[in-house]
Design an enzyme around this catalytic site. Structure first.
Site, mmCIF file in Angstrom:
data_model
loop_
_atom_site.group_PDB
_atom_site.id
_atom_site.type_symbol
_atom_site.label_atom_id
_atom_site.label_comp_id
_atom_site.label_asym_id
_atom_site.label_seq_id
_atom_site.Cartn_x
_atom_site.Cartn_y
_atom_site.Cartn_z
ATOM 1 N N THR A 1 16.447 -6.319 5.991
ATOM 2 C CA THR A 1 16.121 -4.974 5.530
ATOM 3 C C THR A 1 17.228 -4.359 4.698
ATOM 4 O O THR A 1 17.037 -3.291 4.116
ATOM 5 C CB THR A 1 15.845 -4.051 6.733
ATOM 6 O OG1 THR A 1 17.023 -3.982 7.556
ATOM 7 C CG2 THR A 1 14.683 -4.577 7.567
ATOM 8 N N HIS B 1 0.850 -1.191 0.000
ATOM 9 C CA HIS B 1 0.000 0.000 0.000
ATOM 10 C C HIS B 1 0.883 1.237 0.000
ATOM 11 O O HIS B 1 2.058 1.181 0.407
ATOM 12 C CB HIS B 1 -0.927 0.017 1.218
ATOM 13 C CG HIS B 1 -1.802 -1.192 1.323
ATOM 14 N ND1 HIS B 1 -2.916 -1.379 0.546
ATOM 15 C CD2 HIS B 1 -1.685 -2.306 2.079
ATOM 16 C CE1 HIS B 1 -3.481 -2.541 0.845
ATOM 17 N NE2 HIS B 1 -2.740 -3.131 1.780
#
Length: 221
Positions: free
Chosen positions: A190, A140
């Site tokens: 990450t 999103h």
């Protein structure tokens, strides 16, 4: 027996194995191409919709209880030859997104999502353990309240050859995991990982360098 006859029999065997063990294939839209080779799909679900999408499953691949979904336009999904995948969900969506899984890779119940026009690429002879999650997008939009700009665009995930991803690991967008790397169980990656490196933790950090791995069970010393 001629080569043409052998190839025809292999294709017929692959078709039978895709349909009789309860697999469900649904194709809607236009100009799609599906290449099954002699792959075996057991109790799988394949859904393709939109336009100009391509699904390739290589020679000798075996899939059990897998869901593959291509929804959008100009999408590409390739599952390499001699792959073995038990369970899991593979989603390629939006436009121009790509998912590529190299030959002889094994997986158990992963979730892999390629969207936003970006790529998820895994090399050859990788091992992706139970419950891993690999995505090239946040799913999103994060939007700047003043300018209206999207702050978190999709970004490619590229995983090299002979990479081991431990159980319940999460691989985030925009990074590279180089050849022979190992991601410890339940890690959240990450940042990019150099080759021959073990990383672990949340966020994942380097544990050891100068390593590789194989598929044998380690024995007690």
């Amino acid at each position: 027996m001629s080569r043409n006859l052998k190839n025809t029999l292999k294709r017929l065997r692959g078709w039978w194995l895709r349909h009789t063990p309860g697999s469900d294939v649904s194709v809607a839209g236009e100009n799609h191409r599906v290449i099954w080779s002699d792959s075996r799909l057991n109790h799988c679900r394949v859904e393709i919709s939109g336009k100009n999408n391509r699904l390739e499953i290589g020679e000798g691949a075996i899939l059990w209880n897998v869901k593959i979904q291509l929804t959008g336009s100009n999408l590409f999904c390739r599952i390499g030859a001699r792959t073995c995948i038990r369970g899991g969900t593979f989603v390629v969506t939006d436009d121009n997104s790509r998912l590529e899984i190299g030959d002889a890779t094994t997986m158990t119940r992963p979730v892999i999502v390629a969207q936003g026009g970006a790529r998820v690429i895994l090399g050859q002879d990788c091992m992706v353990a139970y419950g891993s999650d690999i995505r090239c997008s946040d799913g999103h939009c994060l939007i700047d309240a003043v300018s209206g700009d999207t702050l978190n665009p999709a970004a490619d995930v590229v995983i090299g050859n002979h990479v081991w991803i431990g159980i319940h690991s999460q691989i985030l967008k925009g990074l590279t995991i180089a050849d022979h790397a190992i991601v410890a169980a339940r890690s959240v990656v990450t940042r990019s990982v150099t080759g021959g490196t073990v990383v672990g933790g949340n966020p994942a950090k380097t544990i050891r360098t100068g390593v590789t791995w194989d598929r044998r069970q380690p024995l007690k010393r």
